[in-house]
Scaffold this motif. Structure first.
Motif, mmCIF file in Angstrom:
data_model
loop_
_atom_site.group_PDB
_atom_site.id
_atom_site.type_symbol
_atom_site.label_atom_id
_atom_site.label_comp_id
_atom_site.label_asym_id
_atom_site.label_seq_id
_atom_site.Cartn_x
_atom_site.Cartn_y
_atom_site.Cartn_z
ATOM 1 N N UNK A 163 12.337 -3.751 24.048
ATOM 2 C CA UNK A 163 11.119 -3.801 23.218
ATOM 3 C C UNK A 163 9.885 -3.945 24.101
ATOM 4 N N UNK A 164 10.008 -4.763 25.140
ATOM 5 C CA UNK A 164 8.904 -4.980 26.083
ATOM 6 C C UNK A 164 8.534 -3.672 26.797
ATOM 7 N N UNK A 165 9.567 -2.906 27.196
ATOM 8 C CA UNK A 165 9.323 -1.686 27.966
ATOM 9 C C UNK A 165 8.898 -0.506 27.102
ATOM 10 N N UNK A 207 4.203 -10.266 16.826
ATOM 11 C CA UNK A 207 4.040 -8.855 16.447
ATOM 12 C C UNK A 207 5.189 -8.013 16.994
ATOM 13 N N UNK A 208 5.603 -8.313 18.217
ATOM 14 C CA UNK A 208 6.740 -7.602 18.813
ATOM 15 C C UNK A 208 8.000 -7.839 17.972
ATOM 16 N N UNK A 209 8.196 -9.084 17.543
ATOM 17 C CA UNK A 209 9.359 -9.414 16.695
ATOM 18 C C UNK A 209 9.347 -8.566 15.427
ATOM 19 N N UNK A 210 8.182 -8.455 14.822
ATOM 20 C CA UNK A 210 8.048 -7.690 13.583
ATOM 21 C C UNK A 210 8.397 -6.221 13.818
ATOM 22 N N UNK A 211 7.883 -5.663 14.929
ATOM 23 C CA UNK A 211 8.155 -4.255 15.246
ATOM 24 C C UNK A 211 9.619 -4.031 15.634
ATOM 25 N N UNK A 212 10.282 -5.100 16.091
ATOM 26 C CA UNK A 212 11.716 -5.001 16.412
ATOM 27 C C UNK A 212 12.555 -5.112 15.144
ATOM 28 N N UNK A 213 11.908 -5.352 14.020
ATOM 29 C CA UNK A 213 12.621 -5.465 12.748
ATOM 30 C C UNK A 213 13.147 -6.853 12.453
ATOM 31 N N UNK A 214 12.674 -7.858 13.183
ATOM 32 C CA UNK A 214 13.148 -9.227 12.956
ATOM 33 C C UNK A 214 12.425 -9.830 11.742
ATOM 34 N N UNK A 215 13.117 -10.730 11.078
ATOM 35 C CA UNK A 215 12.559 -11.369 9.881
ATOM 36 C C UNK A 215 12.073 -12.790 10.169
ATOM 37 N N UNK A 216 12.496 -13.313 11.329
ATOM 38 C CA UNK A 216 12.260 -14.727 11.582
ATOM 39 C C UNK A 216 11.960 -14.943 13.065
ATOM 40 N N UNK A 217 11.116 -15.953 13.350
ATOM 41 C CA UNK A 217 10.896 -16.343 14.743
ATOM 42 C C UNK A 217 11.236 -17.821 14.908
ATOM 43 N N UNK A 218 11.677 -18.169 16.108
ATOM 44 C CA UNK A 218 11.916 -19.575 16.448
ATOM 45 C C UNK A 218 11.158 -19.872 17.741
ATOM 46 N N UNK A 219 10.807 -21.125 17.934
ATOM 47 C CA UNK A 219 10.083 -21.501 19.148
ATOM 48 C C UNK A 219 10.416 -22.941 19.501
ATOM 49 N N UNK A 220 10.268 -23.247 20.792
ATOM 50 C CA UNK A 220 10.336 -24.617 21.262
ATOM 51 C C UNK A 220 8.910 -25.128 21.352
ATOM 52 N N UNK A 256 0.659 -17.544 13.837
ATOM 53 C CA UNK A 256 0.886 -16.099 14.006
ATOM 54 C C UNK A 256 1.947 -15.600 13.021
ATOM 55 N N UNK A 257 2.997 -16.416 12.818
ATOM 56 C CA UNK A 257 4.060 -16.027 11.882
ATOM 57 C C UNK A 257 3.520 -15.976 10.451
ATOM 58 N N UNK A 287 10.271 -16.981 20.480
ATOM 59 C CA UNK A 287 8.892 -16.844 20.971
ATOM 60 C C UNK A 287 8.671 -17.927 22.024
ATOM 61 N N UNK A 288 8.572 -17.513 23.297
ATOM 62 C CA UNK A 288 8.475 -18.499 24.381
ATOM 63 C C UNK A 288 7.014 -18.717 24.786
ATOM 64 N N UNK A 289 6.662 -19.976 25.059
ATOM 65 C CA UNK A 289 5.252 -20.357 25.127
ATOM 66 C C UNK A 289 4.520 -20.281 26.448
ATOM 67 N N UNK A 290 5.218 -20.171 27.583
ATOM 68 C CA UNK A 290 4.477 -20.094 28.839
ATOM 69 C C UNK A 290 5.095 -19.033 29.753
ATOM 70 N N UNK A 291 4.484 -18.832 30.922
ATOM 71 C CA UNK A 291 4.890 -17.736 31.814
ATOM 72 C C UNK A 291 6.130 -18.119 32.616
ATOM 73 N N UNK A 292 7.189 -18.498 31.882
ATOM 74 C CA UNK A 292 8.417 -18.953 32.539
ATOM 75 C C UNK A 292 9.618 -18.619 31.663
ATOM 76 N N UNK A 293 10.775 -19.176 32.010
ATOM 77 C CA UNK A 293 12.000 -18.826 31.298
ATOM 78 C C UNK A 293 12.659 -17.625 31.952
ATOM 79 N N UNK A 294 13.789 -17.171 31.392
ATOM 80 C CA UNK A 294 14.494 -16.033 31.979
ATOM 81 C C UNK A 294 13.714 -14.725 31.807
#
Ligand SMILES: *Cc1c(COP(=O)(O)O)cnc(C)c1O
Length: 401
Positions: free
Chosen positions: A27-29, A93-106, A119-120, A184-191
């Protein structure tokens, strides 16, 4: 695609998450760069977030400090009060375009949870935010705001009951429901690909600075200063200038003092290389790899790790890392409130504090730009207690009665 920044970054997760991360990478690419996505995202940034945010010439400060010319990028004027909305909105917005119905976040301090919940709500997806029990107790105002935006806030009671347990819980949750949910990840980190995605959505900060300063000064600044927790507002500020001759300064939380448990300085030899929460970077940890306690007056800068690209650019010397103490931060917060009528968030006041140190040492021809990542309204429970302890305690007591 970059999976590493030098030796930092990567994608160190269990096999169960690989399909979800691969789908996100696709989705990112492919979705994110598409004209359709970019058009809709730009409209939302303009009408909903309120971009471009002003680049403000701090005339009173410039006169007072008798050094470089000071500009301040007012991300605090974005909807929800900070830069986090740029990224949260982009990922939802990316989640929506990927067809997802739900978002989760830490969320730790709750700022990313608030931005994601807003945003949700705007884009019509359901939202669940995971938050450590200790943070839920400490950050009631943000818990309240998330609920107002219609999000479900789930208390995490594992481990230390703070941010890192919330991250682990969210990743576990995601593995079970990625067919209809995006994390939905909040900062410039993670995998990988999260650090790249977050940088992509936050570089609007630096792009706007560049455009505006070029039209007003006919040249780019000599120095950019941004505070650094995970690193999203700093990498967003710096990225469009990375190949220019501009000095880039990221300011970490110096806290009370240099002892373990009293600050959150990961760079300049304080953090140790490790792999935590899916990525390799510097973390404040013991020789055995146990994450150690941190402290900062700003809830958003007290994270034990630092984004992998920041660590890489810091090690290379392209970004200079400085720190500011809690005391300097409170002074800077008061200085800009009185001089400019601007209320810095405690996080952003770290950048402001370093500016107060360096600007008087620069020539009048120099131009410095400070990123005010957020506004300080949210910090009233911290600032009022620190500056007017007695009155504030009386007020809280009366309200509680
Ligand atoms: C969360 C937060 C930060 C720290 O996060 P980065 O990813 O380092 O930008 C800084 N400022 C504000 C206002 C925040 O809410």
């Amino acid at each position: 695609m970059t999976k590493y920044f030098g030796q930092f970054g990567g994608q160190y997760t269990g096999e169960v998450l690989k399909p979800a991360l691969l789908e996100l990478e696709n989705a990112f690419l492919h979705i994110l760069p598409s004209e359709l996505f970019q058009k809709e995202y730009s409209m939302l940034l303009r009408d909903y977030v309120g971009r471009p945010t002003p680049l403000y010439f701090a005339e009173n400060t410039t006169k007072d400090l008798k050094g470089a010319k000071v500009y301040i990028k007012l991300e605090g004027l974005a909807n929800t009060g900070a830069h986090k909305i740029n990224n949260a909105l982009g990922q939802v917005l990316l989640a929506k375009k990927m067809g997802k119905k739900r978002v989760i976040a830490e969320t730790g301090a709750g700022q990313h949870g608030v931005a994601t919940a807003a945003a949700a709500a705007k884009l019509g997806l359901s939202c669940e935010v995971f938050m450590g029990e200790i943070d839920v107790i400490r950050q009631q105002p943000n818990v309240f705001l998330m609920k107002q935006y219609g999000a479900k806030v789930t208390t995490v009671t594992d481990g230390t009951k703070t941010l890192k347990d919330a991250v682990n819980r969210t990743l576990k949750e995601w593995a079970n429901c990625s067919d209809y949910t995006l994390y939905i990840l909040g900062s410039a980190l993670g995998p990988y690909p999260y650090p790249d995605i977050v940088r992509t959505f936050q570089q609007i900060i630096g792009q706007e600075i560049k455009k505006e300063i070029l039209s007003r000064e006919g040249r780019i600044p000599d120095m950019l200063i941004a505070c650094c927790g995970g690193g999203s507002n700093s990498i967003g500020t710096f990225t469009p200038f990375i190949n220019d001759s501009v000095s880039l300064v990221a300011v970490e939380a110096g806290g009370r003092n240099k002892d373990i448990g009293n600050h959150a300085v990961r760079m300049n030899g304080n953090g140790k290389l490790g792999i935590i929460e899916g990525y390799k970077s510097f973390f404040i940890q013991s020789d055995e790899g146990q994450v150690l306690p941190t402290h900062s007056i700003s809830a958003g800068l007290d994270y034990a790790g630092i984004g992998p690209e920041l660590a890489f650019l810091g090690q290379k010397g392209r970004i200079k890392f400085e720190s500011a103490t809690d005391e300097e931060v409170l002074n800077a917060y008061q200085y800009f409130a009185r001089k400019e009528g601007l209320l810095f968030a405690m996080e952003s006041a770290h950048a402001a504090a370093y500016a107060l140190r360096i600007v008087p040492k620069l020539t009048k021809e120099a131009i410095v730009c400070i990123t005010m990542s957020g506004r300080g309204d949210k910090d009233i429970f911290i600032t009022a207690k620190a500056l007017y302890a007695d009155e504030w305690k009386k007020f809280l007591k009366r309200e509680g009665a």
